[in-house]
Motif scaffolding. Structure first.
Motif, mmCIF file in Angstrom:
data_model
loop_
_atom_site.group_PDB
_atom_site.id
_atom_site.type_symbol
_atom_site.label_atom_id
_atom_site.label_comp_id
_atom_site.label_asym_id
_atom_site.label_seq_id
_atom_site.Cartn_x
_atom_site.Cartn_y
_atom_site.Cartn_z
ATOM 1 N N ALA A 12 0.830 -1.204 0.000
ATOM 2 C CA ALA A 12 0.000 0.000 0.000
ATOM 3 C C ALA A 12 0.866 1.256 0.000
ATOM 4 N N HIS A 13 1.901 1.273 0.828
ATOM 5 C CA HIS A 13 2.784 2.444 0.853
ATOM 6 C C HIS A 13 3.501 2.620 -0.489
ATOM 7 N N GLU A 14 3.928 1.513 -1.073
ATOM 8 C CA GLU A 14 4.603 1.612 -2.374
ATOM 9 C C GLU A 14 3.655 2.153 -3.440
ATOM 10 N N ALA A 15 2.431 1.648 -3.454
ATOM 11 C CA ALA A 15 1.444 2.115 -4.430
ATOM 12 C C ALA A 15 1.113 3.592 -4.220
ATOM 13 N N LEU A 16 0.970 4.007 -2.953
ATOM 14 C CA LEU A 16 0.717 5.426 -2.679
ATOM 15 C C LEU A 16 1.905 6.280 -3.091
ATOM 16 N N GLY A 17 3.117 5.796 -2.836
ATOM 17 C CA GLY A 17 4.310 6.527 -3.266
ATOM 18 C C GLY A 17 4.344 6.692 -4.772
ATOM 19 N N ASP A 18 4.008 5.631 -5.487
ATOM 20 C CA ASP A 18 3.983 5.689 -6.944
ATOM 21 C C ASP A 18 2.915 6.668 -7.432
ATOM 22 N N LEU A 19 1.756 6.620 -6.813
ATOM 23 C CA LEU A 19 0.662 7.511 -7.218
ATOM 24 C C LEU A 19 1.010 8.977 -6.946
ATOM 25 N N TYR A 20 1.561 9.258 -5.761
ATOM 26 C CA TYR A 20 1.948 10.638 -5.461
ATOM 27 C C TYR A 20 3.075 11.115 -6.380
ATOM 28 N N THR A 21 3.928 10.212 -6.808
ATOM 29 C CA THR A 21 4.964 10.578 -7.780
ATOM 30 C C THR A 21 4.307 11.026 -9.077
ATOM 31 N N ARG A 22 3.319 10.270 -9.523
ATOM 32 C CA ARG A 22 2.591 10.613 -10.755
ATOM 33 C C ARG A 22 1.865 11.946 -10.616
ATOM 34 N N MET A 23 1.440 12.258 -9.387
ATOM 35 C CA MET A 23 0.708 13.494 -9.135
ATOM 36 C C MET A 23 1.653 14.678 -8.910
ATOM 37 N N ASN A 24 2.953 14.428 -9.034
ATOM 38 C CA ASN A 24 3.981 15.445 -8.831
ATOM 39 C C ASN A 24 3.937 16.007 -7.408
ATOM 40 N N LYS A 25 3.815 15.094 -6.449
ATOM 41 C CA LYS A 25 3.852 15.443 -5.026
ATOM 42 C C LYS A 25 4.999 14.669 -4.394
ATOM 43 N N PRO A 26 6.231 15.129 -4.649
ATOM 44 C CA PRO A 26 7.404 14.358 -4.234
ATOM 45 C C PRO A 26 7.548 14.175 -2.730
ATOM 46 N N ASP A 27 7.107 15.139 -1.927
ATOM 47 C CA ASP A 27 7.239 14.984 -0.471
ATOM 48 C C ASP A 27 6.356 13.845 0.039
ATOM 49 N N SER A 28 5.116 13.804 -0.409
ATOM 50 C CA SER A 28 4.216 12.721 -0.012
ATOM 51 C C SER A 28 4.711 11.385 -0.549
#
Length: 118
Positions: free
Chosen positions: A57-73
């Protein structure tokens, strides 16, 4: 703004139906709903102390936030995923997550340089 990069990552035990639903939401541009779905999923492995599910779940959220251009999250979730994969003794997933973290750190540094130049 987000980038399409294929299916969302989550190398642990994330149910296939959930991965498919998240990817469908991403394809439709419903990123907020995809985040909500993943956060709701994360609650289940946290309750049951399913470390593999938490890591996924954390990996998927990290990937999604990367796509959303939210590098801190993205960094926060990927750091959690890395720690969990290390705890599980899964060096391959840990290495892949750390590689993604390195790319995000470069993105953050680039953004900081651009801000300084303004």
């Amino acid at each position: 703004m987000y980038t399409r990069g294929g299916p969302v990552r989550g190398g642990g035990t994330m149910p296939p139906y959930l991965s498919q639903r998240v990817n469908d939401l991403i394809d439709k541009g419903n990123l907020g709903e995809a985040v909500t779905l993943l956060v709701q999923f994360l609650e289940q492995p946290e309750r049951t102390q399913d470390i593999n599910g938490q890591a996924a779940a954390h990996e998927a959220l990290g990937d999604l936030y990367t796509r959303m251009n939210k590098p801190d999250s993205a960094s926060s979730h990927l750091i959690n995923a890395d720690a969990l994969y290390q705890r599980l003794g899964n060096p391959q997933r840990s290495s892949e997550v750390r590689q993604q973290l390195g790319q995000i750190q470069l993105q953050i540094q680039l953004q900081q340089i651009q801000l300084q130049q303004r």
